[in-house]
Design a protein around this motif. Structure first.
Motif, PDB file in Angstrom:
ATOM      1  N   GLY A 264       0.813  -1.214   0.000  1.00 39.71           N
ATOM      2  CA  GLY A 264       0.000   0.000   0.000  1.00 39.71           C
ATOM      3  C   GLY A 264       0.842   1.257   0.000  1.00 39.71           C
ATOM      4  O   GLY A 264       1.907   1.323  -0.621  1.00 39.71           O
ATOM      5  N   LEU A 265       0.364   2.268   0.725  1.00 45.06           N
ATOM      6  CA  LEU A 265       1.078   3.537   0.871  1.00 45.06           C
ATOM      7  C   LEU A 265       1.490   3.677   2.339  1.00 45.06           C
ATOM      8  O   LEU A 265       0.788   4.284   3.148  1.00 45.06           O
ATOM      9  N   PRO A 266       2.623   3.097   2.724  1.00 43.94           N
ATOM     10  CA  PRO A 266       3.017   3.107   4.138  1.00 43.94           C
ATOM     11  C   PRO A 266       3.350   4.509   4.639  1.00 43.94           C
ATOM     12  O   PRO A 266       3.807   5.365   3.887  1.00 43.94           O
ATOM     13  N   GLU A 267       3.105   4.720   5.911  1.00 48.13           N
ATOM     14  CA  GLU A 267       3.435   6.005   6.527  1.00 48.13           C
ATOM     15  C   GLU A 267       4.953   6.139   6.641  1.00 48.13           C
ATOM     16  O   GLU A 267       5.641   5.218   7.074  1.00 48.13           O
ATOM     17  N   LEU A 268       5.459   7.303   6.264  1.00 54.18           N
ATOM     18  CA  LEU A 268       6.894   7.541   6.335  1.00 54.18           C
ATOM     19  C   LEU A 268       7.405   7.426   7.765  1.00 54.18           C
ATOM     20  O   LEU A 268       8.478   6.876   8.013  1.00 54.18           O
ATOM     21  N   ALA A 269       6.626   7.931   8.710  1.00 57.81           N
ATOM     22  CA  ALA A 269       7.055   7.894  10.109  1.00 57.81           C
ATOM     23  C   ALA A 269       7.198   6.456  10.599  1.00 57.81           C
ATOM     24  O   ALA A 269       8.119   6.128  11.351  1.00 57.81           O
ATOM     25  N   GLU A 270       6.299   5.599  10.163  1.00 60.04           N
ATOM     26  CA  GLU A 270       6.361   4.184  10.569  1.00 60.04           C
ATOM     27  C   GLU A 270       7.619   3.521  10.016  1.00 60.04           C
ATOM     28  O   GLU A 270       8.344   2.820  10.730  1.00 60.04           O
ATOM     29  N   LEU A 271       7.908   3.749   8.749  1.00 61.80           N
ATOM     30  CA  LEU A 271       9.068   3.113   8.127  1.00 61.80           C
ATOM     31  C   LEU A 271      10.382   3.639   8.695  1.00 61.80           C
ATOM     32  O   LEU A 271      11.344   2.897   8.844  1.00 61.80           O
ATOM     33  N   ALA A 272      10.420   4.918   9.004  1.00 67.57           N
ATOM     34  CA  ALA A 272      11.654   5.511   9.531  1.00 67.57           C
ATOM     35  C   ALA A 272      12.032   4.916  10.883  1.00 67.57           C
ATOM     36  O   ALA A 272      13.216   4.901  11.249  1.00 67.57           O
ATOM     37  N   ALA A 273      11.058   4.416  11.614  1.00 64.20           N
ATOM     38  CA  ALA A 273      11.313   3.870  12.952  1.00 64.20           C
ATOM     39  C   ALA A 273      11.748   2.411  12.931  1.00 64.20           C
ATOM     40  O   ALA A 273      12.082   1.844  13.974  1.00 64.20           O
ATOM     41  N   LEU A 274      11.786   1.770  11.754  1.00 67.52           N
ATOM     42  CA  LEU A 274      12.115   0.352  11.686  1.00 67.52           C
ATOM     43  C   LEU A 274      13.587   0.093  11.971  1.00 67.52           C
ATOM     44  O   LEU A 274      14.461   0.786  11.453  1.00 67.52           O
ATOM     45  N   ASP A 275      13.848  -0.920  12.781  1.00 65.99           N
ATOM     46  CA  ASP A 275      15.212  -1.426  12.883  1.00 65.99           C
ATOM     47  C   ASP A 275      15.334  -2.582  11.898  1.00 65.99           C
ATOM     48  O   ASP A 275      14.403  -2.868  11.141  1.00 65.99           O
ATOM     49  N   ASP A 276      16.485  -3.259  11.899  1.00 68.51           N
ATOM     50  CA  ASP A 276      16.710  -4.296  10.899  1.00 68.51           C
ATOM     51  C   ASP A 276      15.698  -5.435  11.020  1.00 68.51           C
ATOM     52  O   ASP A 276      15.129  -5.889  10.017  1.00 68.51           O
ATOM     53  N   ALA A 277      15.450  -5.892  12.239  1.00 72.19           N
ATOM     54  CA  ALA A 277      14.504  -6.986  12.441  1.00 72.19           C
ATOM     55  C   ALA A 277      13.094  -6.560  12.044  1.00 72.19           C
ATOM     56  O   ALA A 277      12.350  -7.329  11.421  1.00 72.19           O
ATOM     57  N   VAL A 300      13.362   6.852   2.776  1.00 67.76           N
ATOM     58  CA  VAL A 300      12.252   7.445   3.534  1.00 67.76           C
ATOM     59  C   VAL A 300      12.621   8.845   4.009  1.00 67.76           C
ATOM     60  O   VAL A 300      11.793   9.770   3.973  1.00 67.76           O
ATOM     61  N   LEU A 301      13.852   9.028   4.430  1.00 71.42           N
ATOM     62  CA  LEU A 301      14.282  10.353   4.888  1.00 71.42           C
ATOM     63  C   LEU A 301      14.321  11.362   3.743  1.00 71.42           C
ATOM     64  O   LEU A 301      13.998  12.538   3.944  1.00 71.42           O
ATOM     65  N   TYR A 302      14.691  10.920   2.549  1.00 71.66           N
ATOM     66  CA  TYR A 302      14.613  11.827   1.399  1.00 71.66           C
ATOM     67  C   TYR A 302      13.153  12.238   1.175  1.00 71.66           C
ATOM     68  O   TYR A 302      12.858  13.400   0.883  1.00 71.66           O
ATOM     69  N   ALA A 318      15.477  11.968  15.002  1.00 67.39           N
ATOM     70  CA  ALA A 318      15.783  10.746  15.748  1.00 67.39           C
ATOM     71  C   ALA A 318      16.822   9.880  15.057  1.00 67.39           C
ATOM     72  O   ALA A 318      17.388   8.971  15.676  1.00 67.39           O
ATOM     73  N   LEU A 319      17.116  10.175  13.801  1.00 68.33           N
ATOM     74  CA  LEU A 319      18.050   9.353  13.036  1.00 68.33           C
ATOM     75  C   LEU A 319      19.359  10.079  12.722  1.00 68.33           C
ATOM     76  O   LEU A 319      20.177   9.588  11.945  1.00 68.33           O
TER      77      LEU A 319
END
Length: 346
Positions: A264-277, A300-302, A318-319
Motif C-alpha cells: 500500500g502507501l506506508p506512513e513515512l514515520a512508521e518506516l523511519a522507525a524500523l530497525d533491521d529486524a 524514507v528520509l529523502y 531521531a536518526l
C-alpha cells in the motif's frame, strides 16, 4: 508446430498472458548496445552488468546447446492509479511490481511447471530464468514477438500495455520461432516527458544514474543532493514512465492473486522507525527486502525532506546519529529541507 501449439495452450493454462519463441542468436545487436551503455557509465554501481558482459550480450553464449528461447509474459496490471500516492506527502510510494509477493518466486514457479510439461512432452533439456541470471530478457522478448522496447527502454505490448513481467525458458529443442515485434511508439514522448529526473539522454537510452528506480534500489550510499529533491516520496522504484504510456489503455487485468497490493502507501514515520529486524518482518516475502533496512530508511528520509511537513522533523531528528552514515546524512538533509534547524542542532 503441433508441439508449439500445445505449449502455448499449456502456458495459458499456467496463467501466462503471452508466449513467443526466438532463436538464441536472434538479437545480434544486443552486445554492441550493452557495450555502449557500459562505456558511457550509465550502469552506475551495477558492476555485475559488466562482470558477465559476454553472457549478457549474447544468449547463445550463455548456453551454447540451446536452440530455442521461449519468452513468457505475466501480467501485474494495477487496479488503482499508481500515481495517486504522489499527492500524499506523509506516505511512501512503492512501485507497483513490488506491492505484492516477490515476482521472482511466482514467475519461476510457473516456468518450472511449464518446463516440466515440455520435458514430458518431448525429449530435450531446459533452463529457466527470471531476472536473476545474465539474460537480456527485453531484447529476447522483442525478438519473440511479445512486444517492443519503448523509448523508456521498457517492454511494451499492444495487447498488454506496460505492466508485465518476463520469464525465459531456454531449451535444446528446435521450436518454430515467432516474427519479431517492431516499435509502435511513433512520435510519442509521454514516457520521456514524465521522468522526474531526466534519466533519458535520448529516446531508447537510459542513464540509470539518474533513474529513481536505480537510486532507490541499486544505489549504495548517499544519493547526489541535486537528485534528492526530484525523488518526491518515491521510496522504492518509480512507475512514472510506465504509467504515462498511452498503450496502457489496452492493459489487461492481473490474474495472479499474489500480485494484489499488500504494501500500500506506508506512513513515512512508521518506516523511519524500523530497525533491521522490524524491516525484515515488515517486508517478508516482498522484493523490497533485498535493499535492506538502511537503504529503505535513507529513501524514507529523502521523502520526509521532500514532504514539506514540519511535523515529520522529529522523525528525521531521531536518526541524526544512526549507525549507517547514509541514513544519518539523509536525516541532516531532511531537517535542512524542512527548515528544522533547532532539531538539527540537537
Amino acid at each position: 508446430m503441433e508441439l508449439k501449439r500445445r505449449l502455448q495452450a499449456q502456458a495459458a493454462a499456467e496463467g501466462f498472458a503471452r508466449m513467443g519463441i526466438c532463436r538464441p542468436d536472434a538479437t545480434p545487436e544486443t552486445a554492441a548496445r550493452l557495450r555502449g551503455f557500459l562505456e558511457a557509465g550509465h550502469h552506475g554501481q551495477m558492476g555485475w552488468m559488466a562482470e558477465r558482459e559476454g553472457w549478457r550480450g549474447s544468449a547463445a553464449a550463455l548456453w551454447p546447446e540451446a536452440r530455442s528461447v521461449i519468452m513468457l509474459a505475466e501480467v501485474y496490471t494495477p487496479e488503482a492509479d499508481p500515481m495517486a500516492g504522489l499527492s500524499q506527502p506523509d506516505r511512501g510510494v512503492v512501485s507497483v511490481y513490488a506491492q505484492g509477493k516477490d515476482y521472482h518466486d511466482l514467475v519461476k514457479r510457473r516456468l518450472k511447471r511449464l518446463g516440466r510439461w515440455l520435458l514430458d512432452a518431448a525429449a530435450g533439456e531446459i533452463k529457466v530464468f527470471v531476472d536473476t541470471a545474465p539474460v537480456m530478457e527485453k531484447p529476447l522478448a522483442e525478438a519473440a514477438g511479445l512486444g517492443w522496447q519503448g523509448k523508456h527502454t521498457n517492454l511494451l505490448s499492444r495487447d498488454l500495455g506496460s505492466w508485465f513481467f518476463l520469464g525465459a525458458i531456454f531449451t535444446t529443442l528446435e521450436l518454430p520461432p515467432d516474427p519479431p515485434e517492431v516499435s509502435h511508439c511513433g512520435s510519442c514522448t509521454a514516457c520521456l516527458d514524465a521522468c522526474p529526473t531526466g534519466a533519458f539522454p535520448a529516446p531508447y537510452q537510459l542513464d540509470a544514474r539518474r533513474c529513481i528506480s536505480y537510486l532507490t534500489i541499486e544505489h549504495k550510499g548517499p544519493v547526489d543532493e541535486d537528485l534528492r529533491g526530484l525523488m518526491g516520496n518515491r521510496i522504492y522504484g518509480c512507475d512514472d514512465c510506465l504509467a504515462a504510456c498511452p498503450w496502457n489503455k489496452f492493459a489487461v487485468a492481473a490474474q495472479e492473486i499474489g500480485y494484489q497490493p499488500k504494501v500500500g502507501l506506508p506512513e513515512l514515520a512508521e518506516l523511519a522507525a524500523l530497525d533491521d529486524a522490524g524491516f525484515r518482518a515488515r517486508f517478508a516475502g516482498s522484493p523490497i527486502k533485498r535493499i535492506g533496512r538502511d537503504r529503505m530508511v535513507r529513501n524514507v528520509l529523502y521523502a520526509i525532506g521532500n514532504s514539506g511537513l514540519p511535523a515529520l522533523a522529529p522523525v528525521a531528528a531521531a536518526l541524526l546519529r544512526d549507525a549507517d552514515a547514509a541514513v544519518a546524512d539523509a536525516a541532516r538533509w531532511a531537517l535542512k529541507r524542512l527548515g528544522a534547524t533547532g532539531h538539527a542542532a540537537r
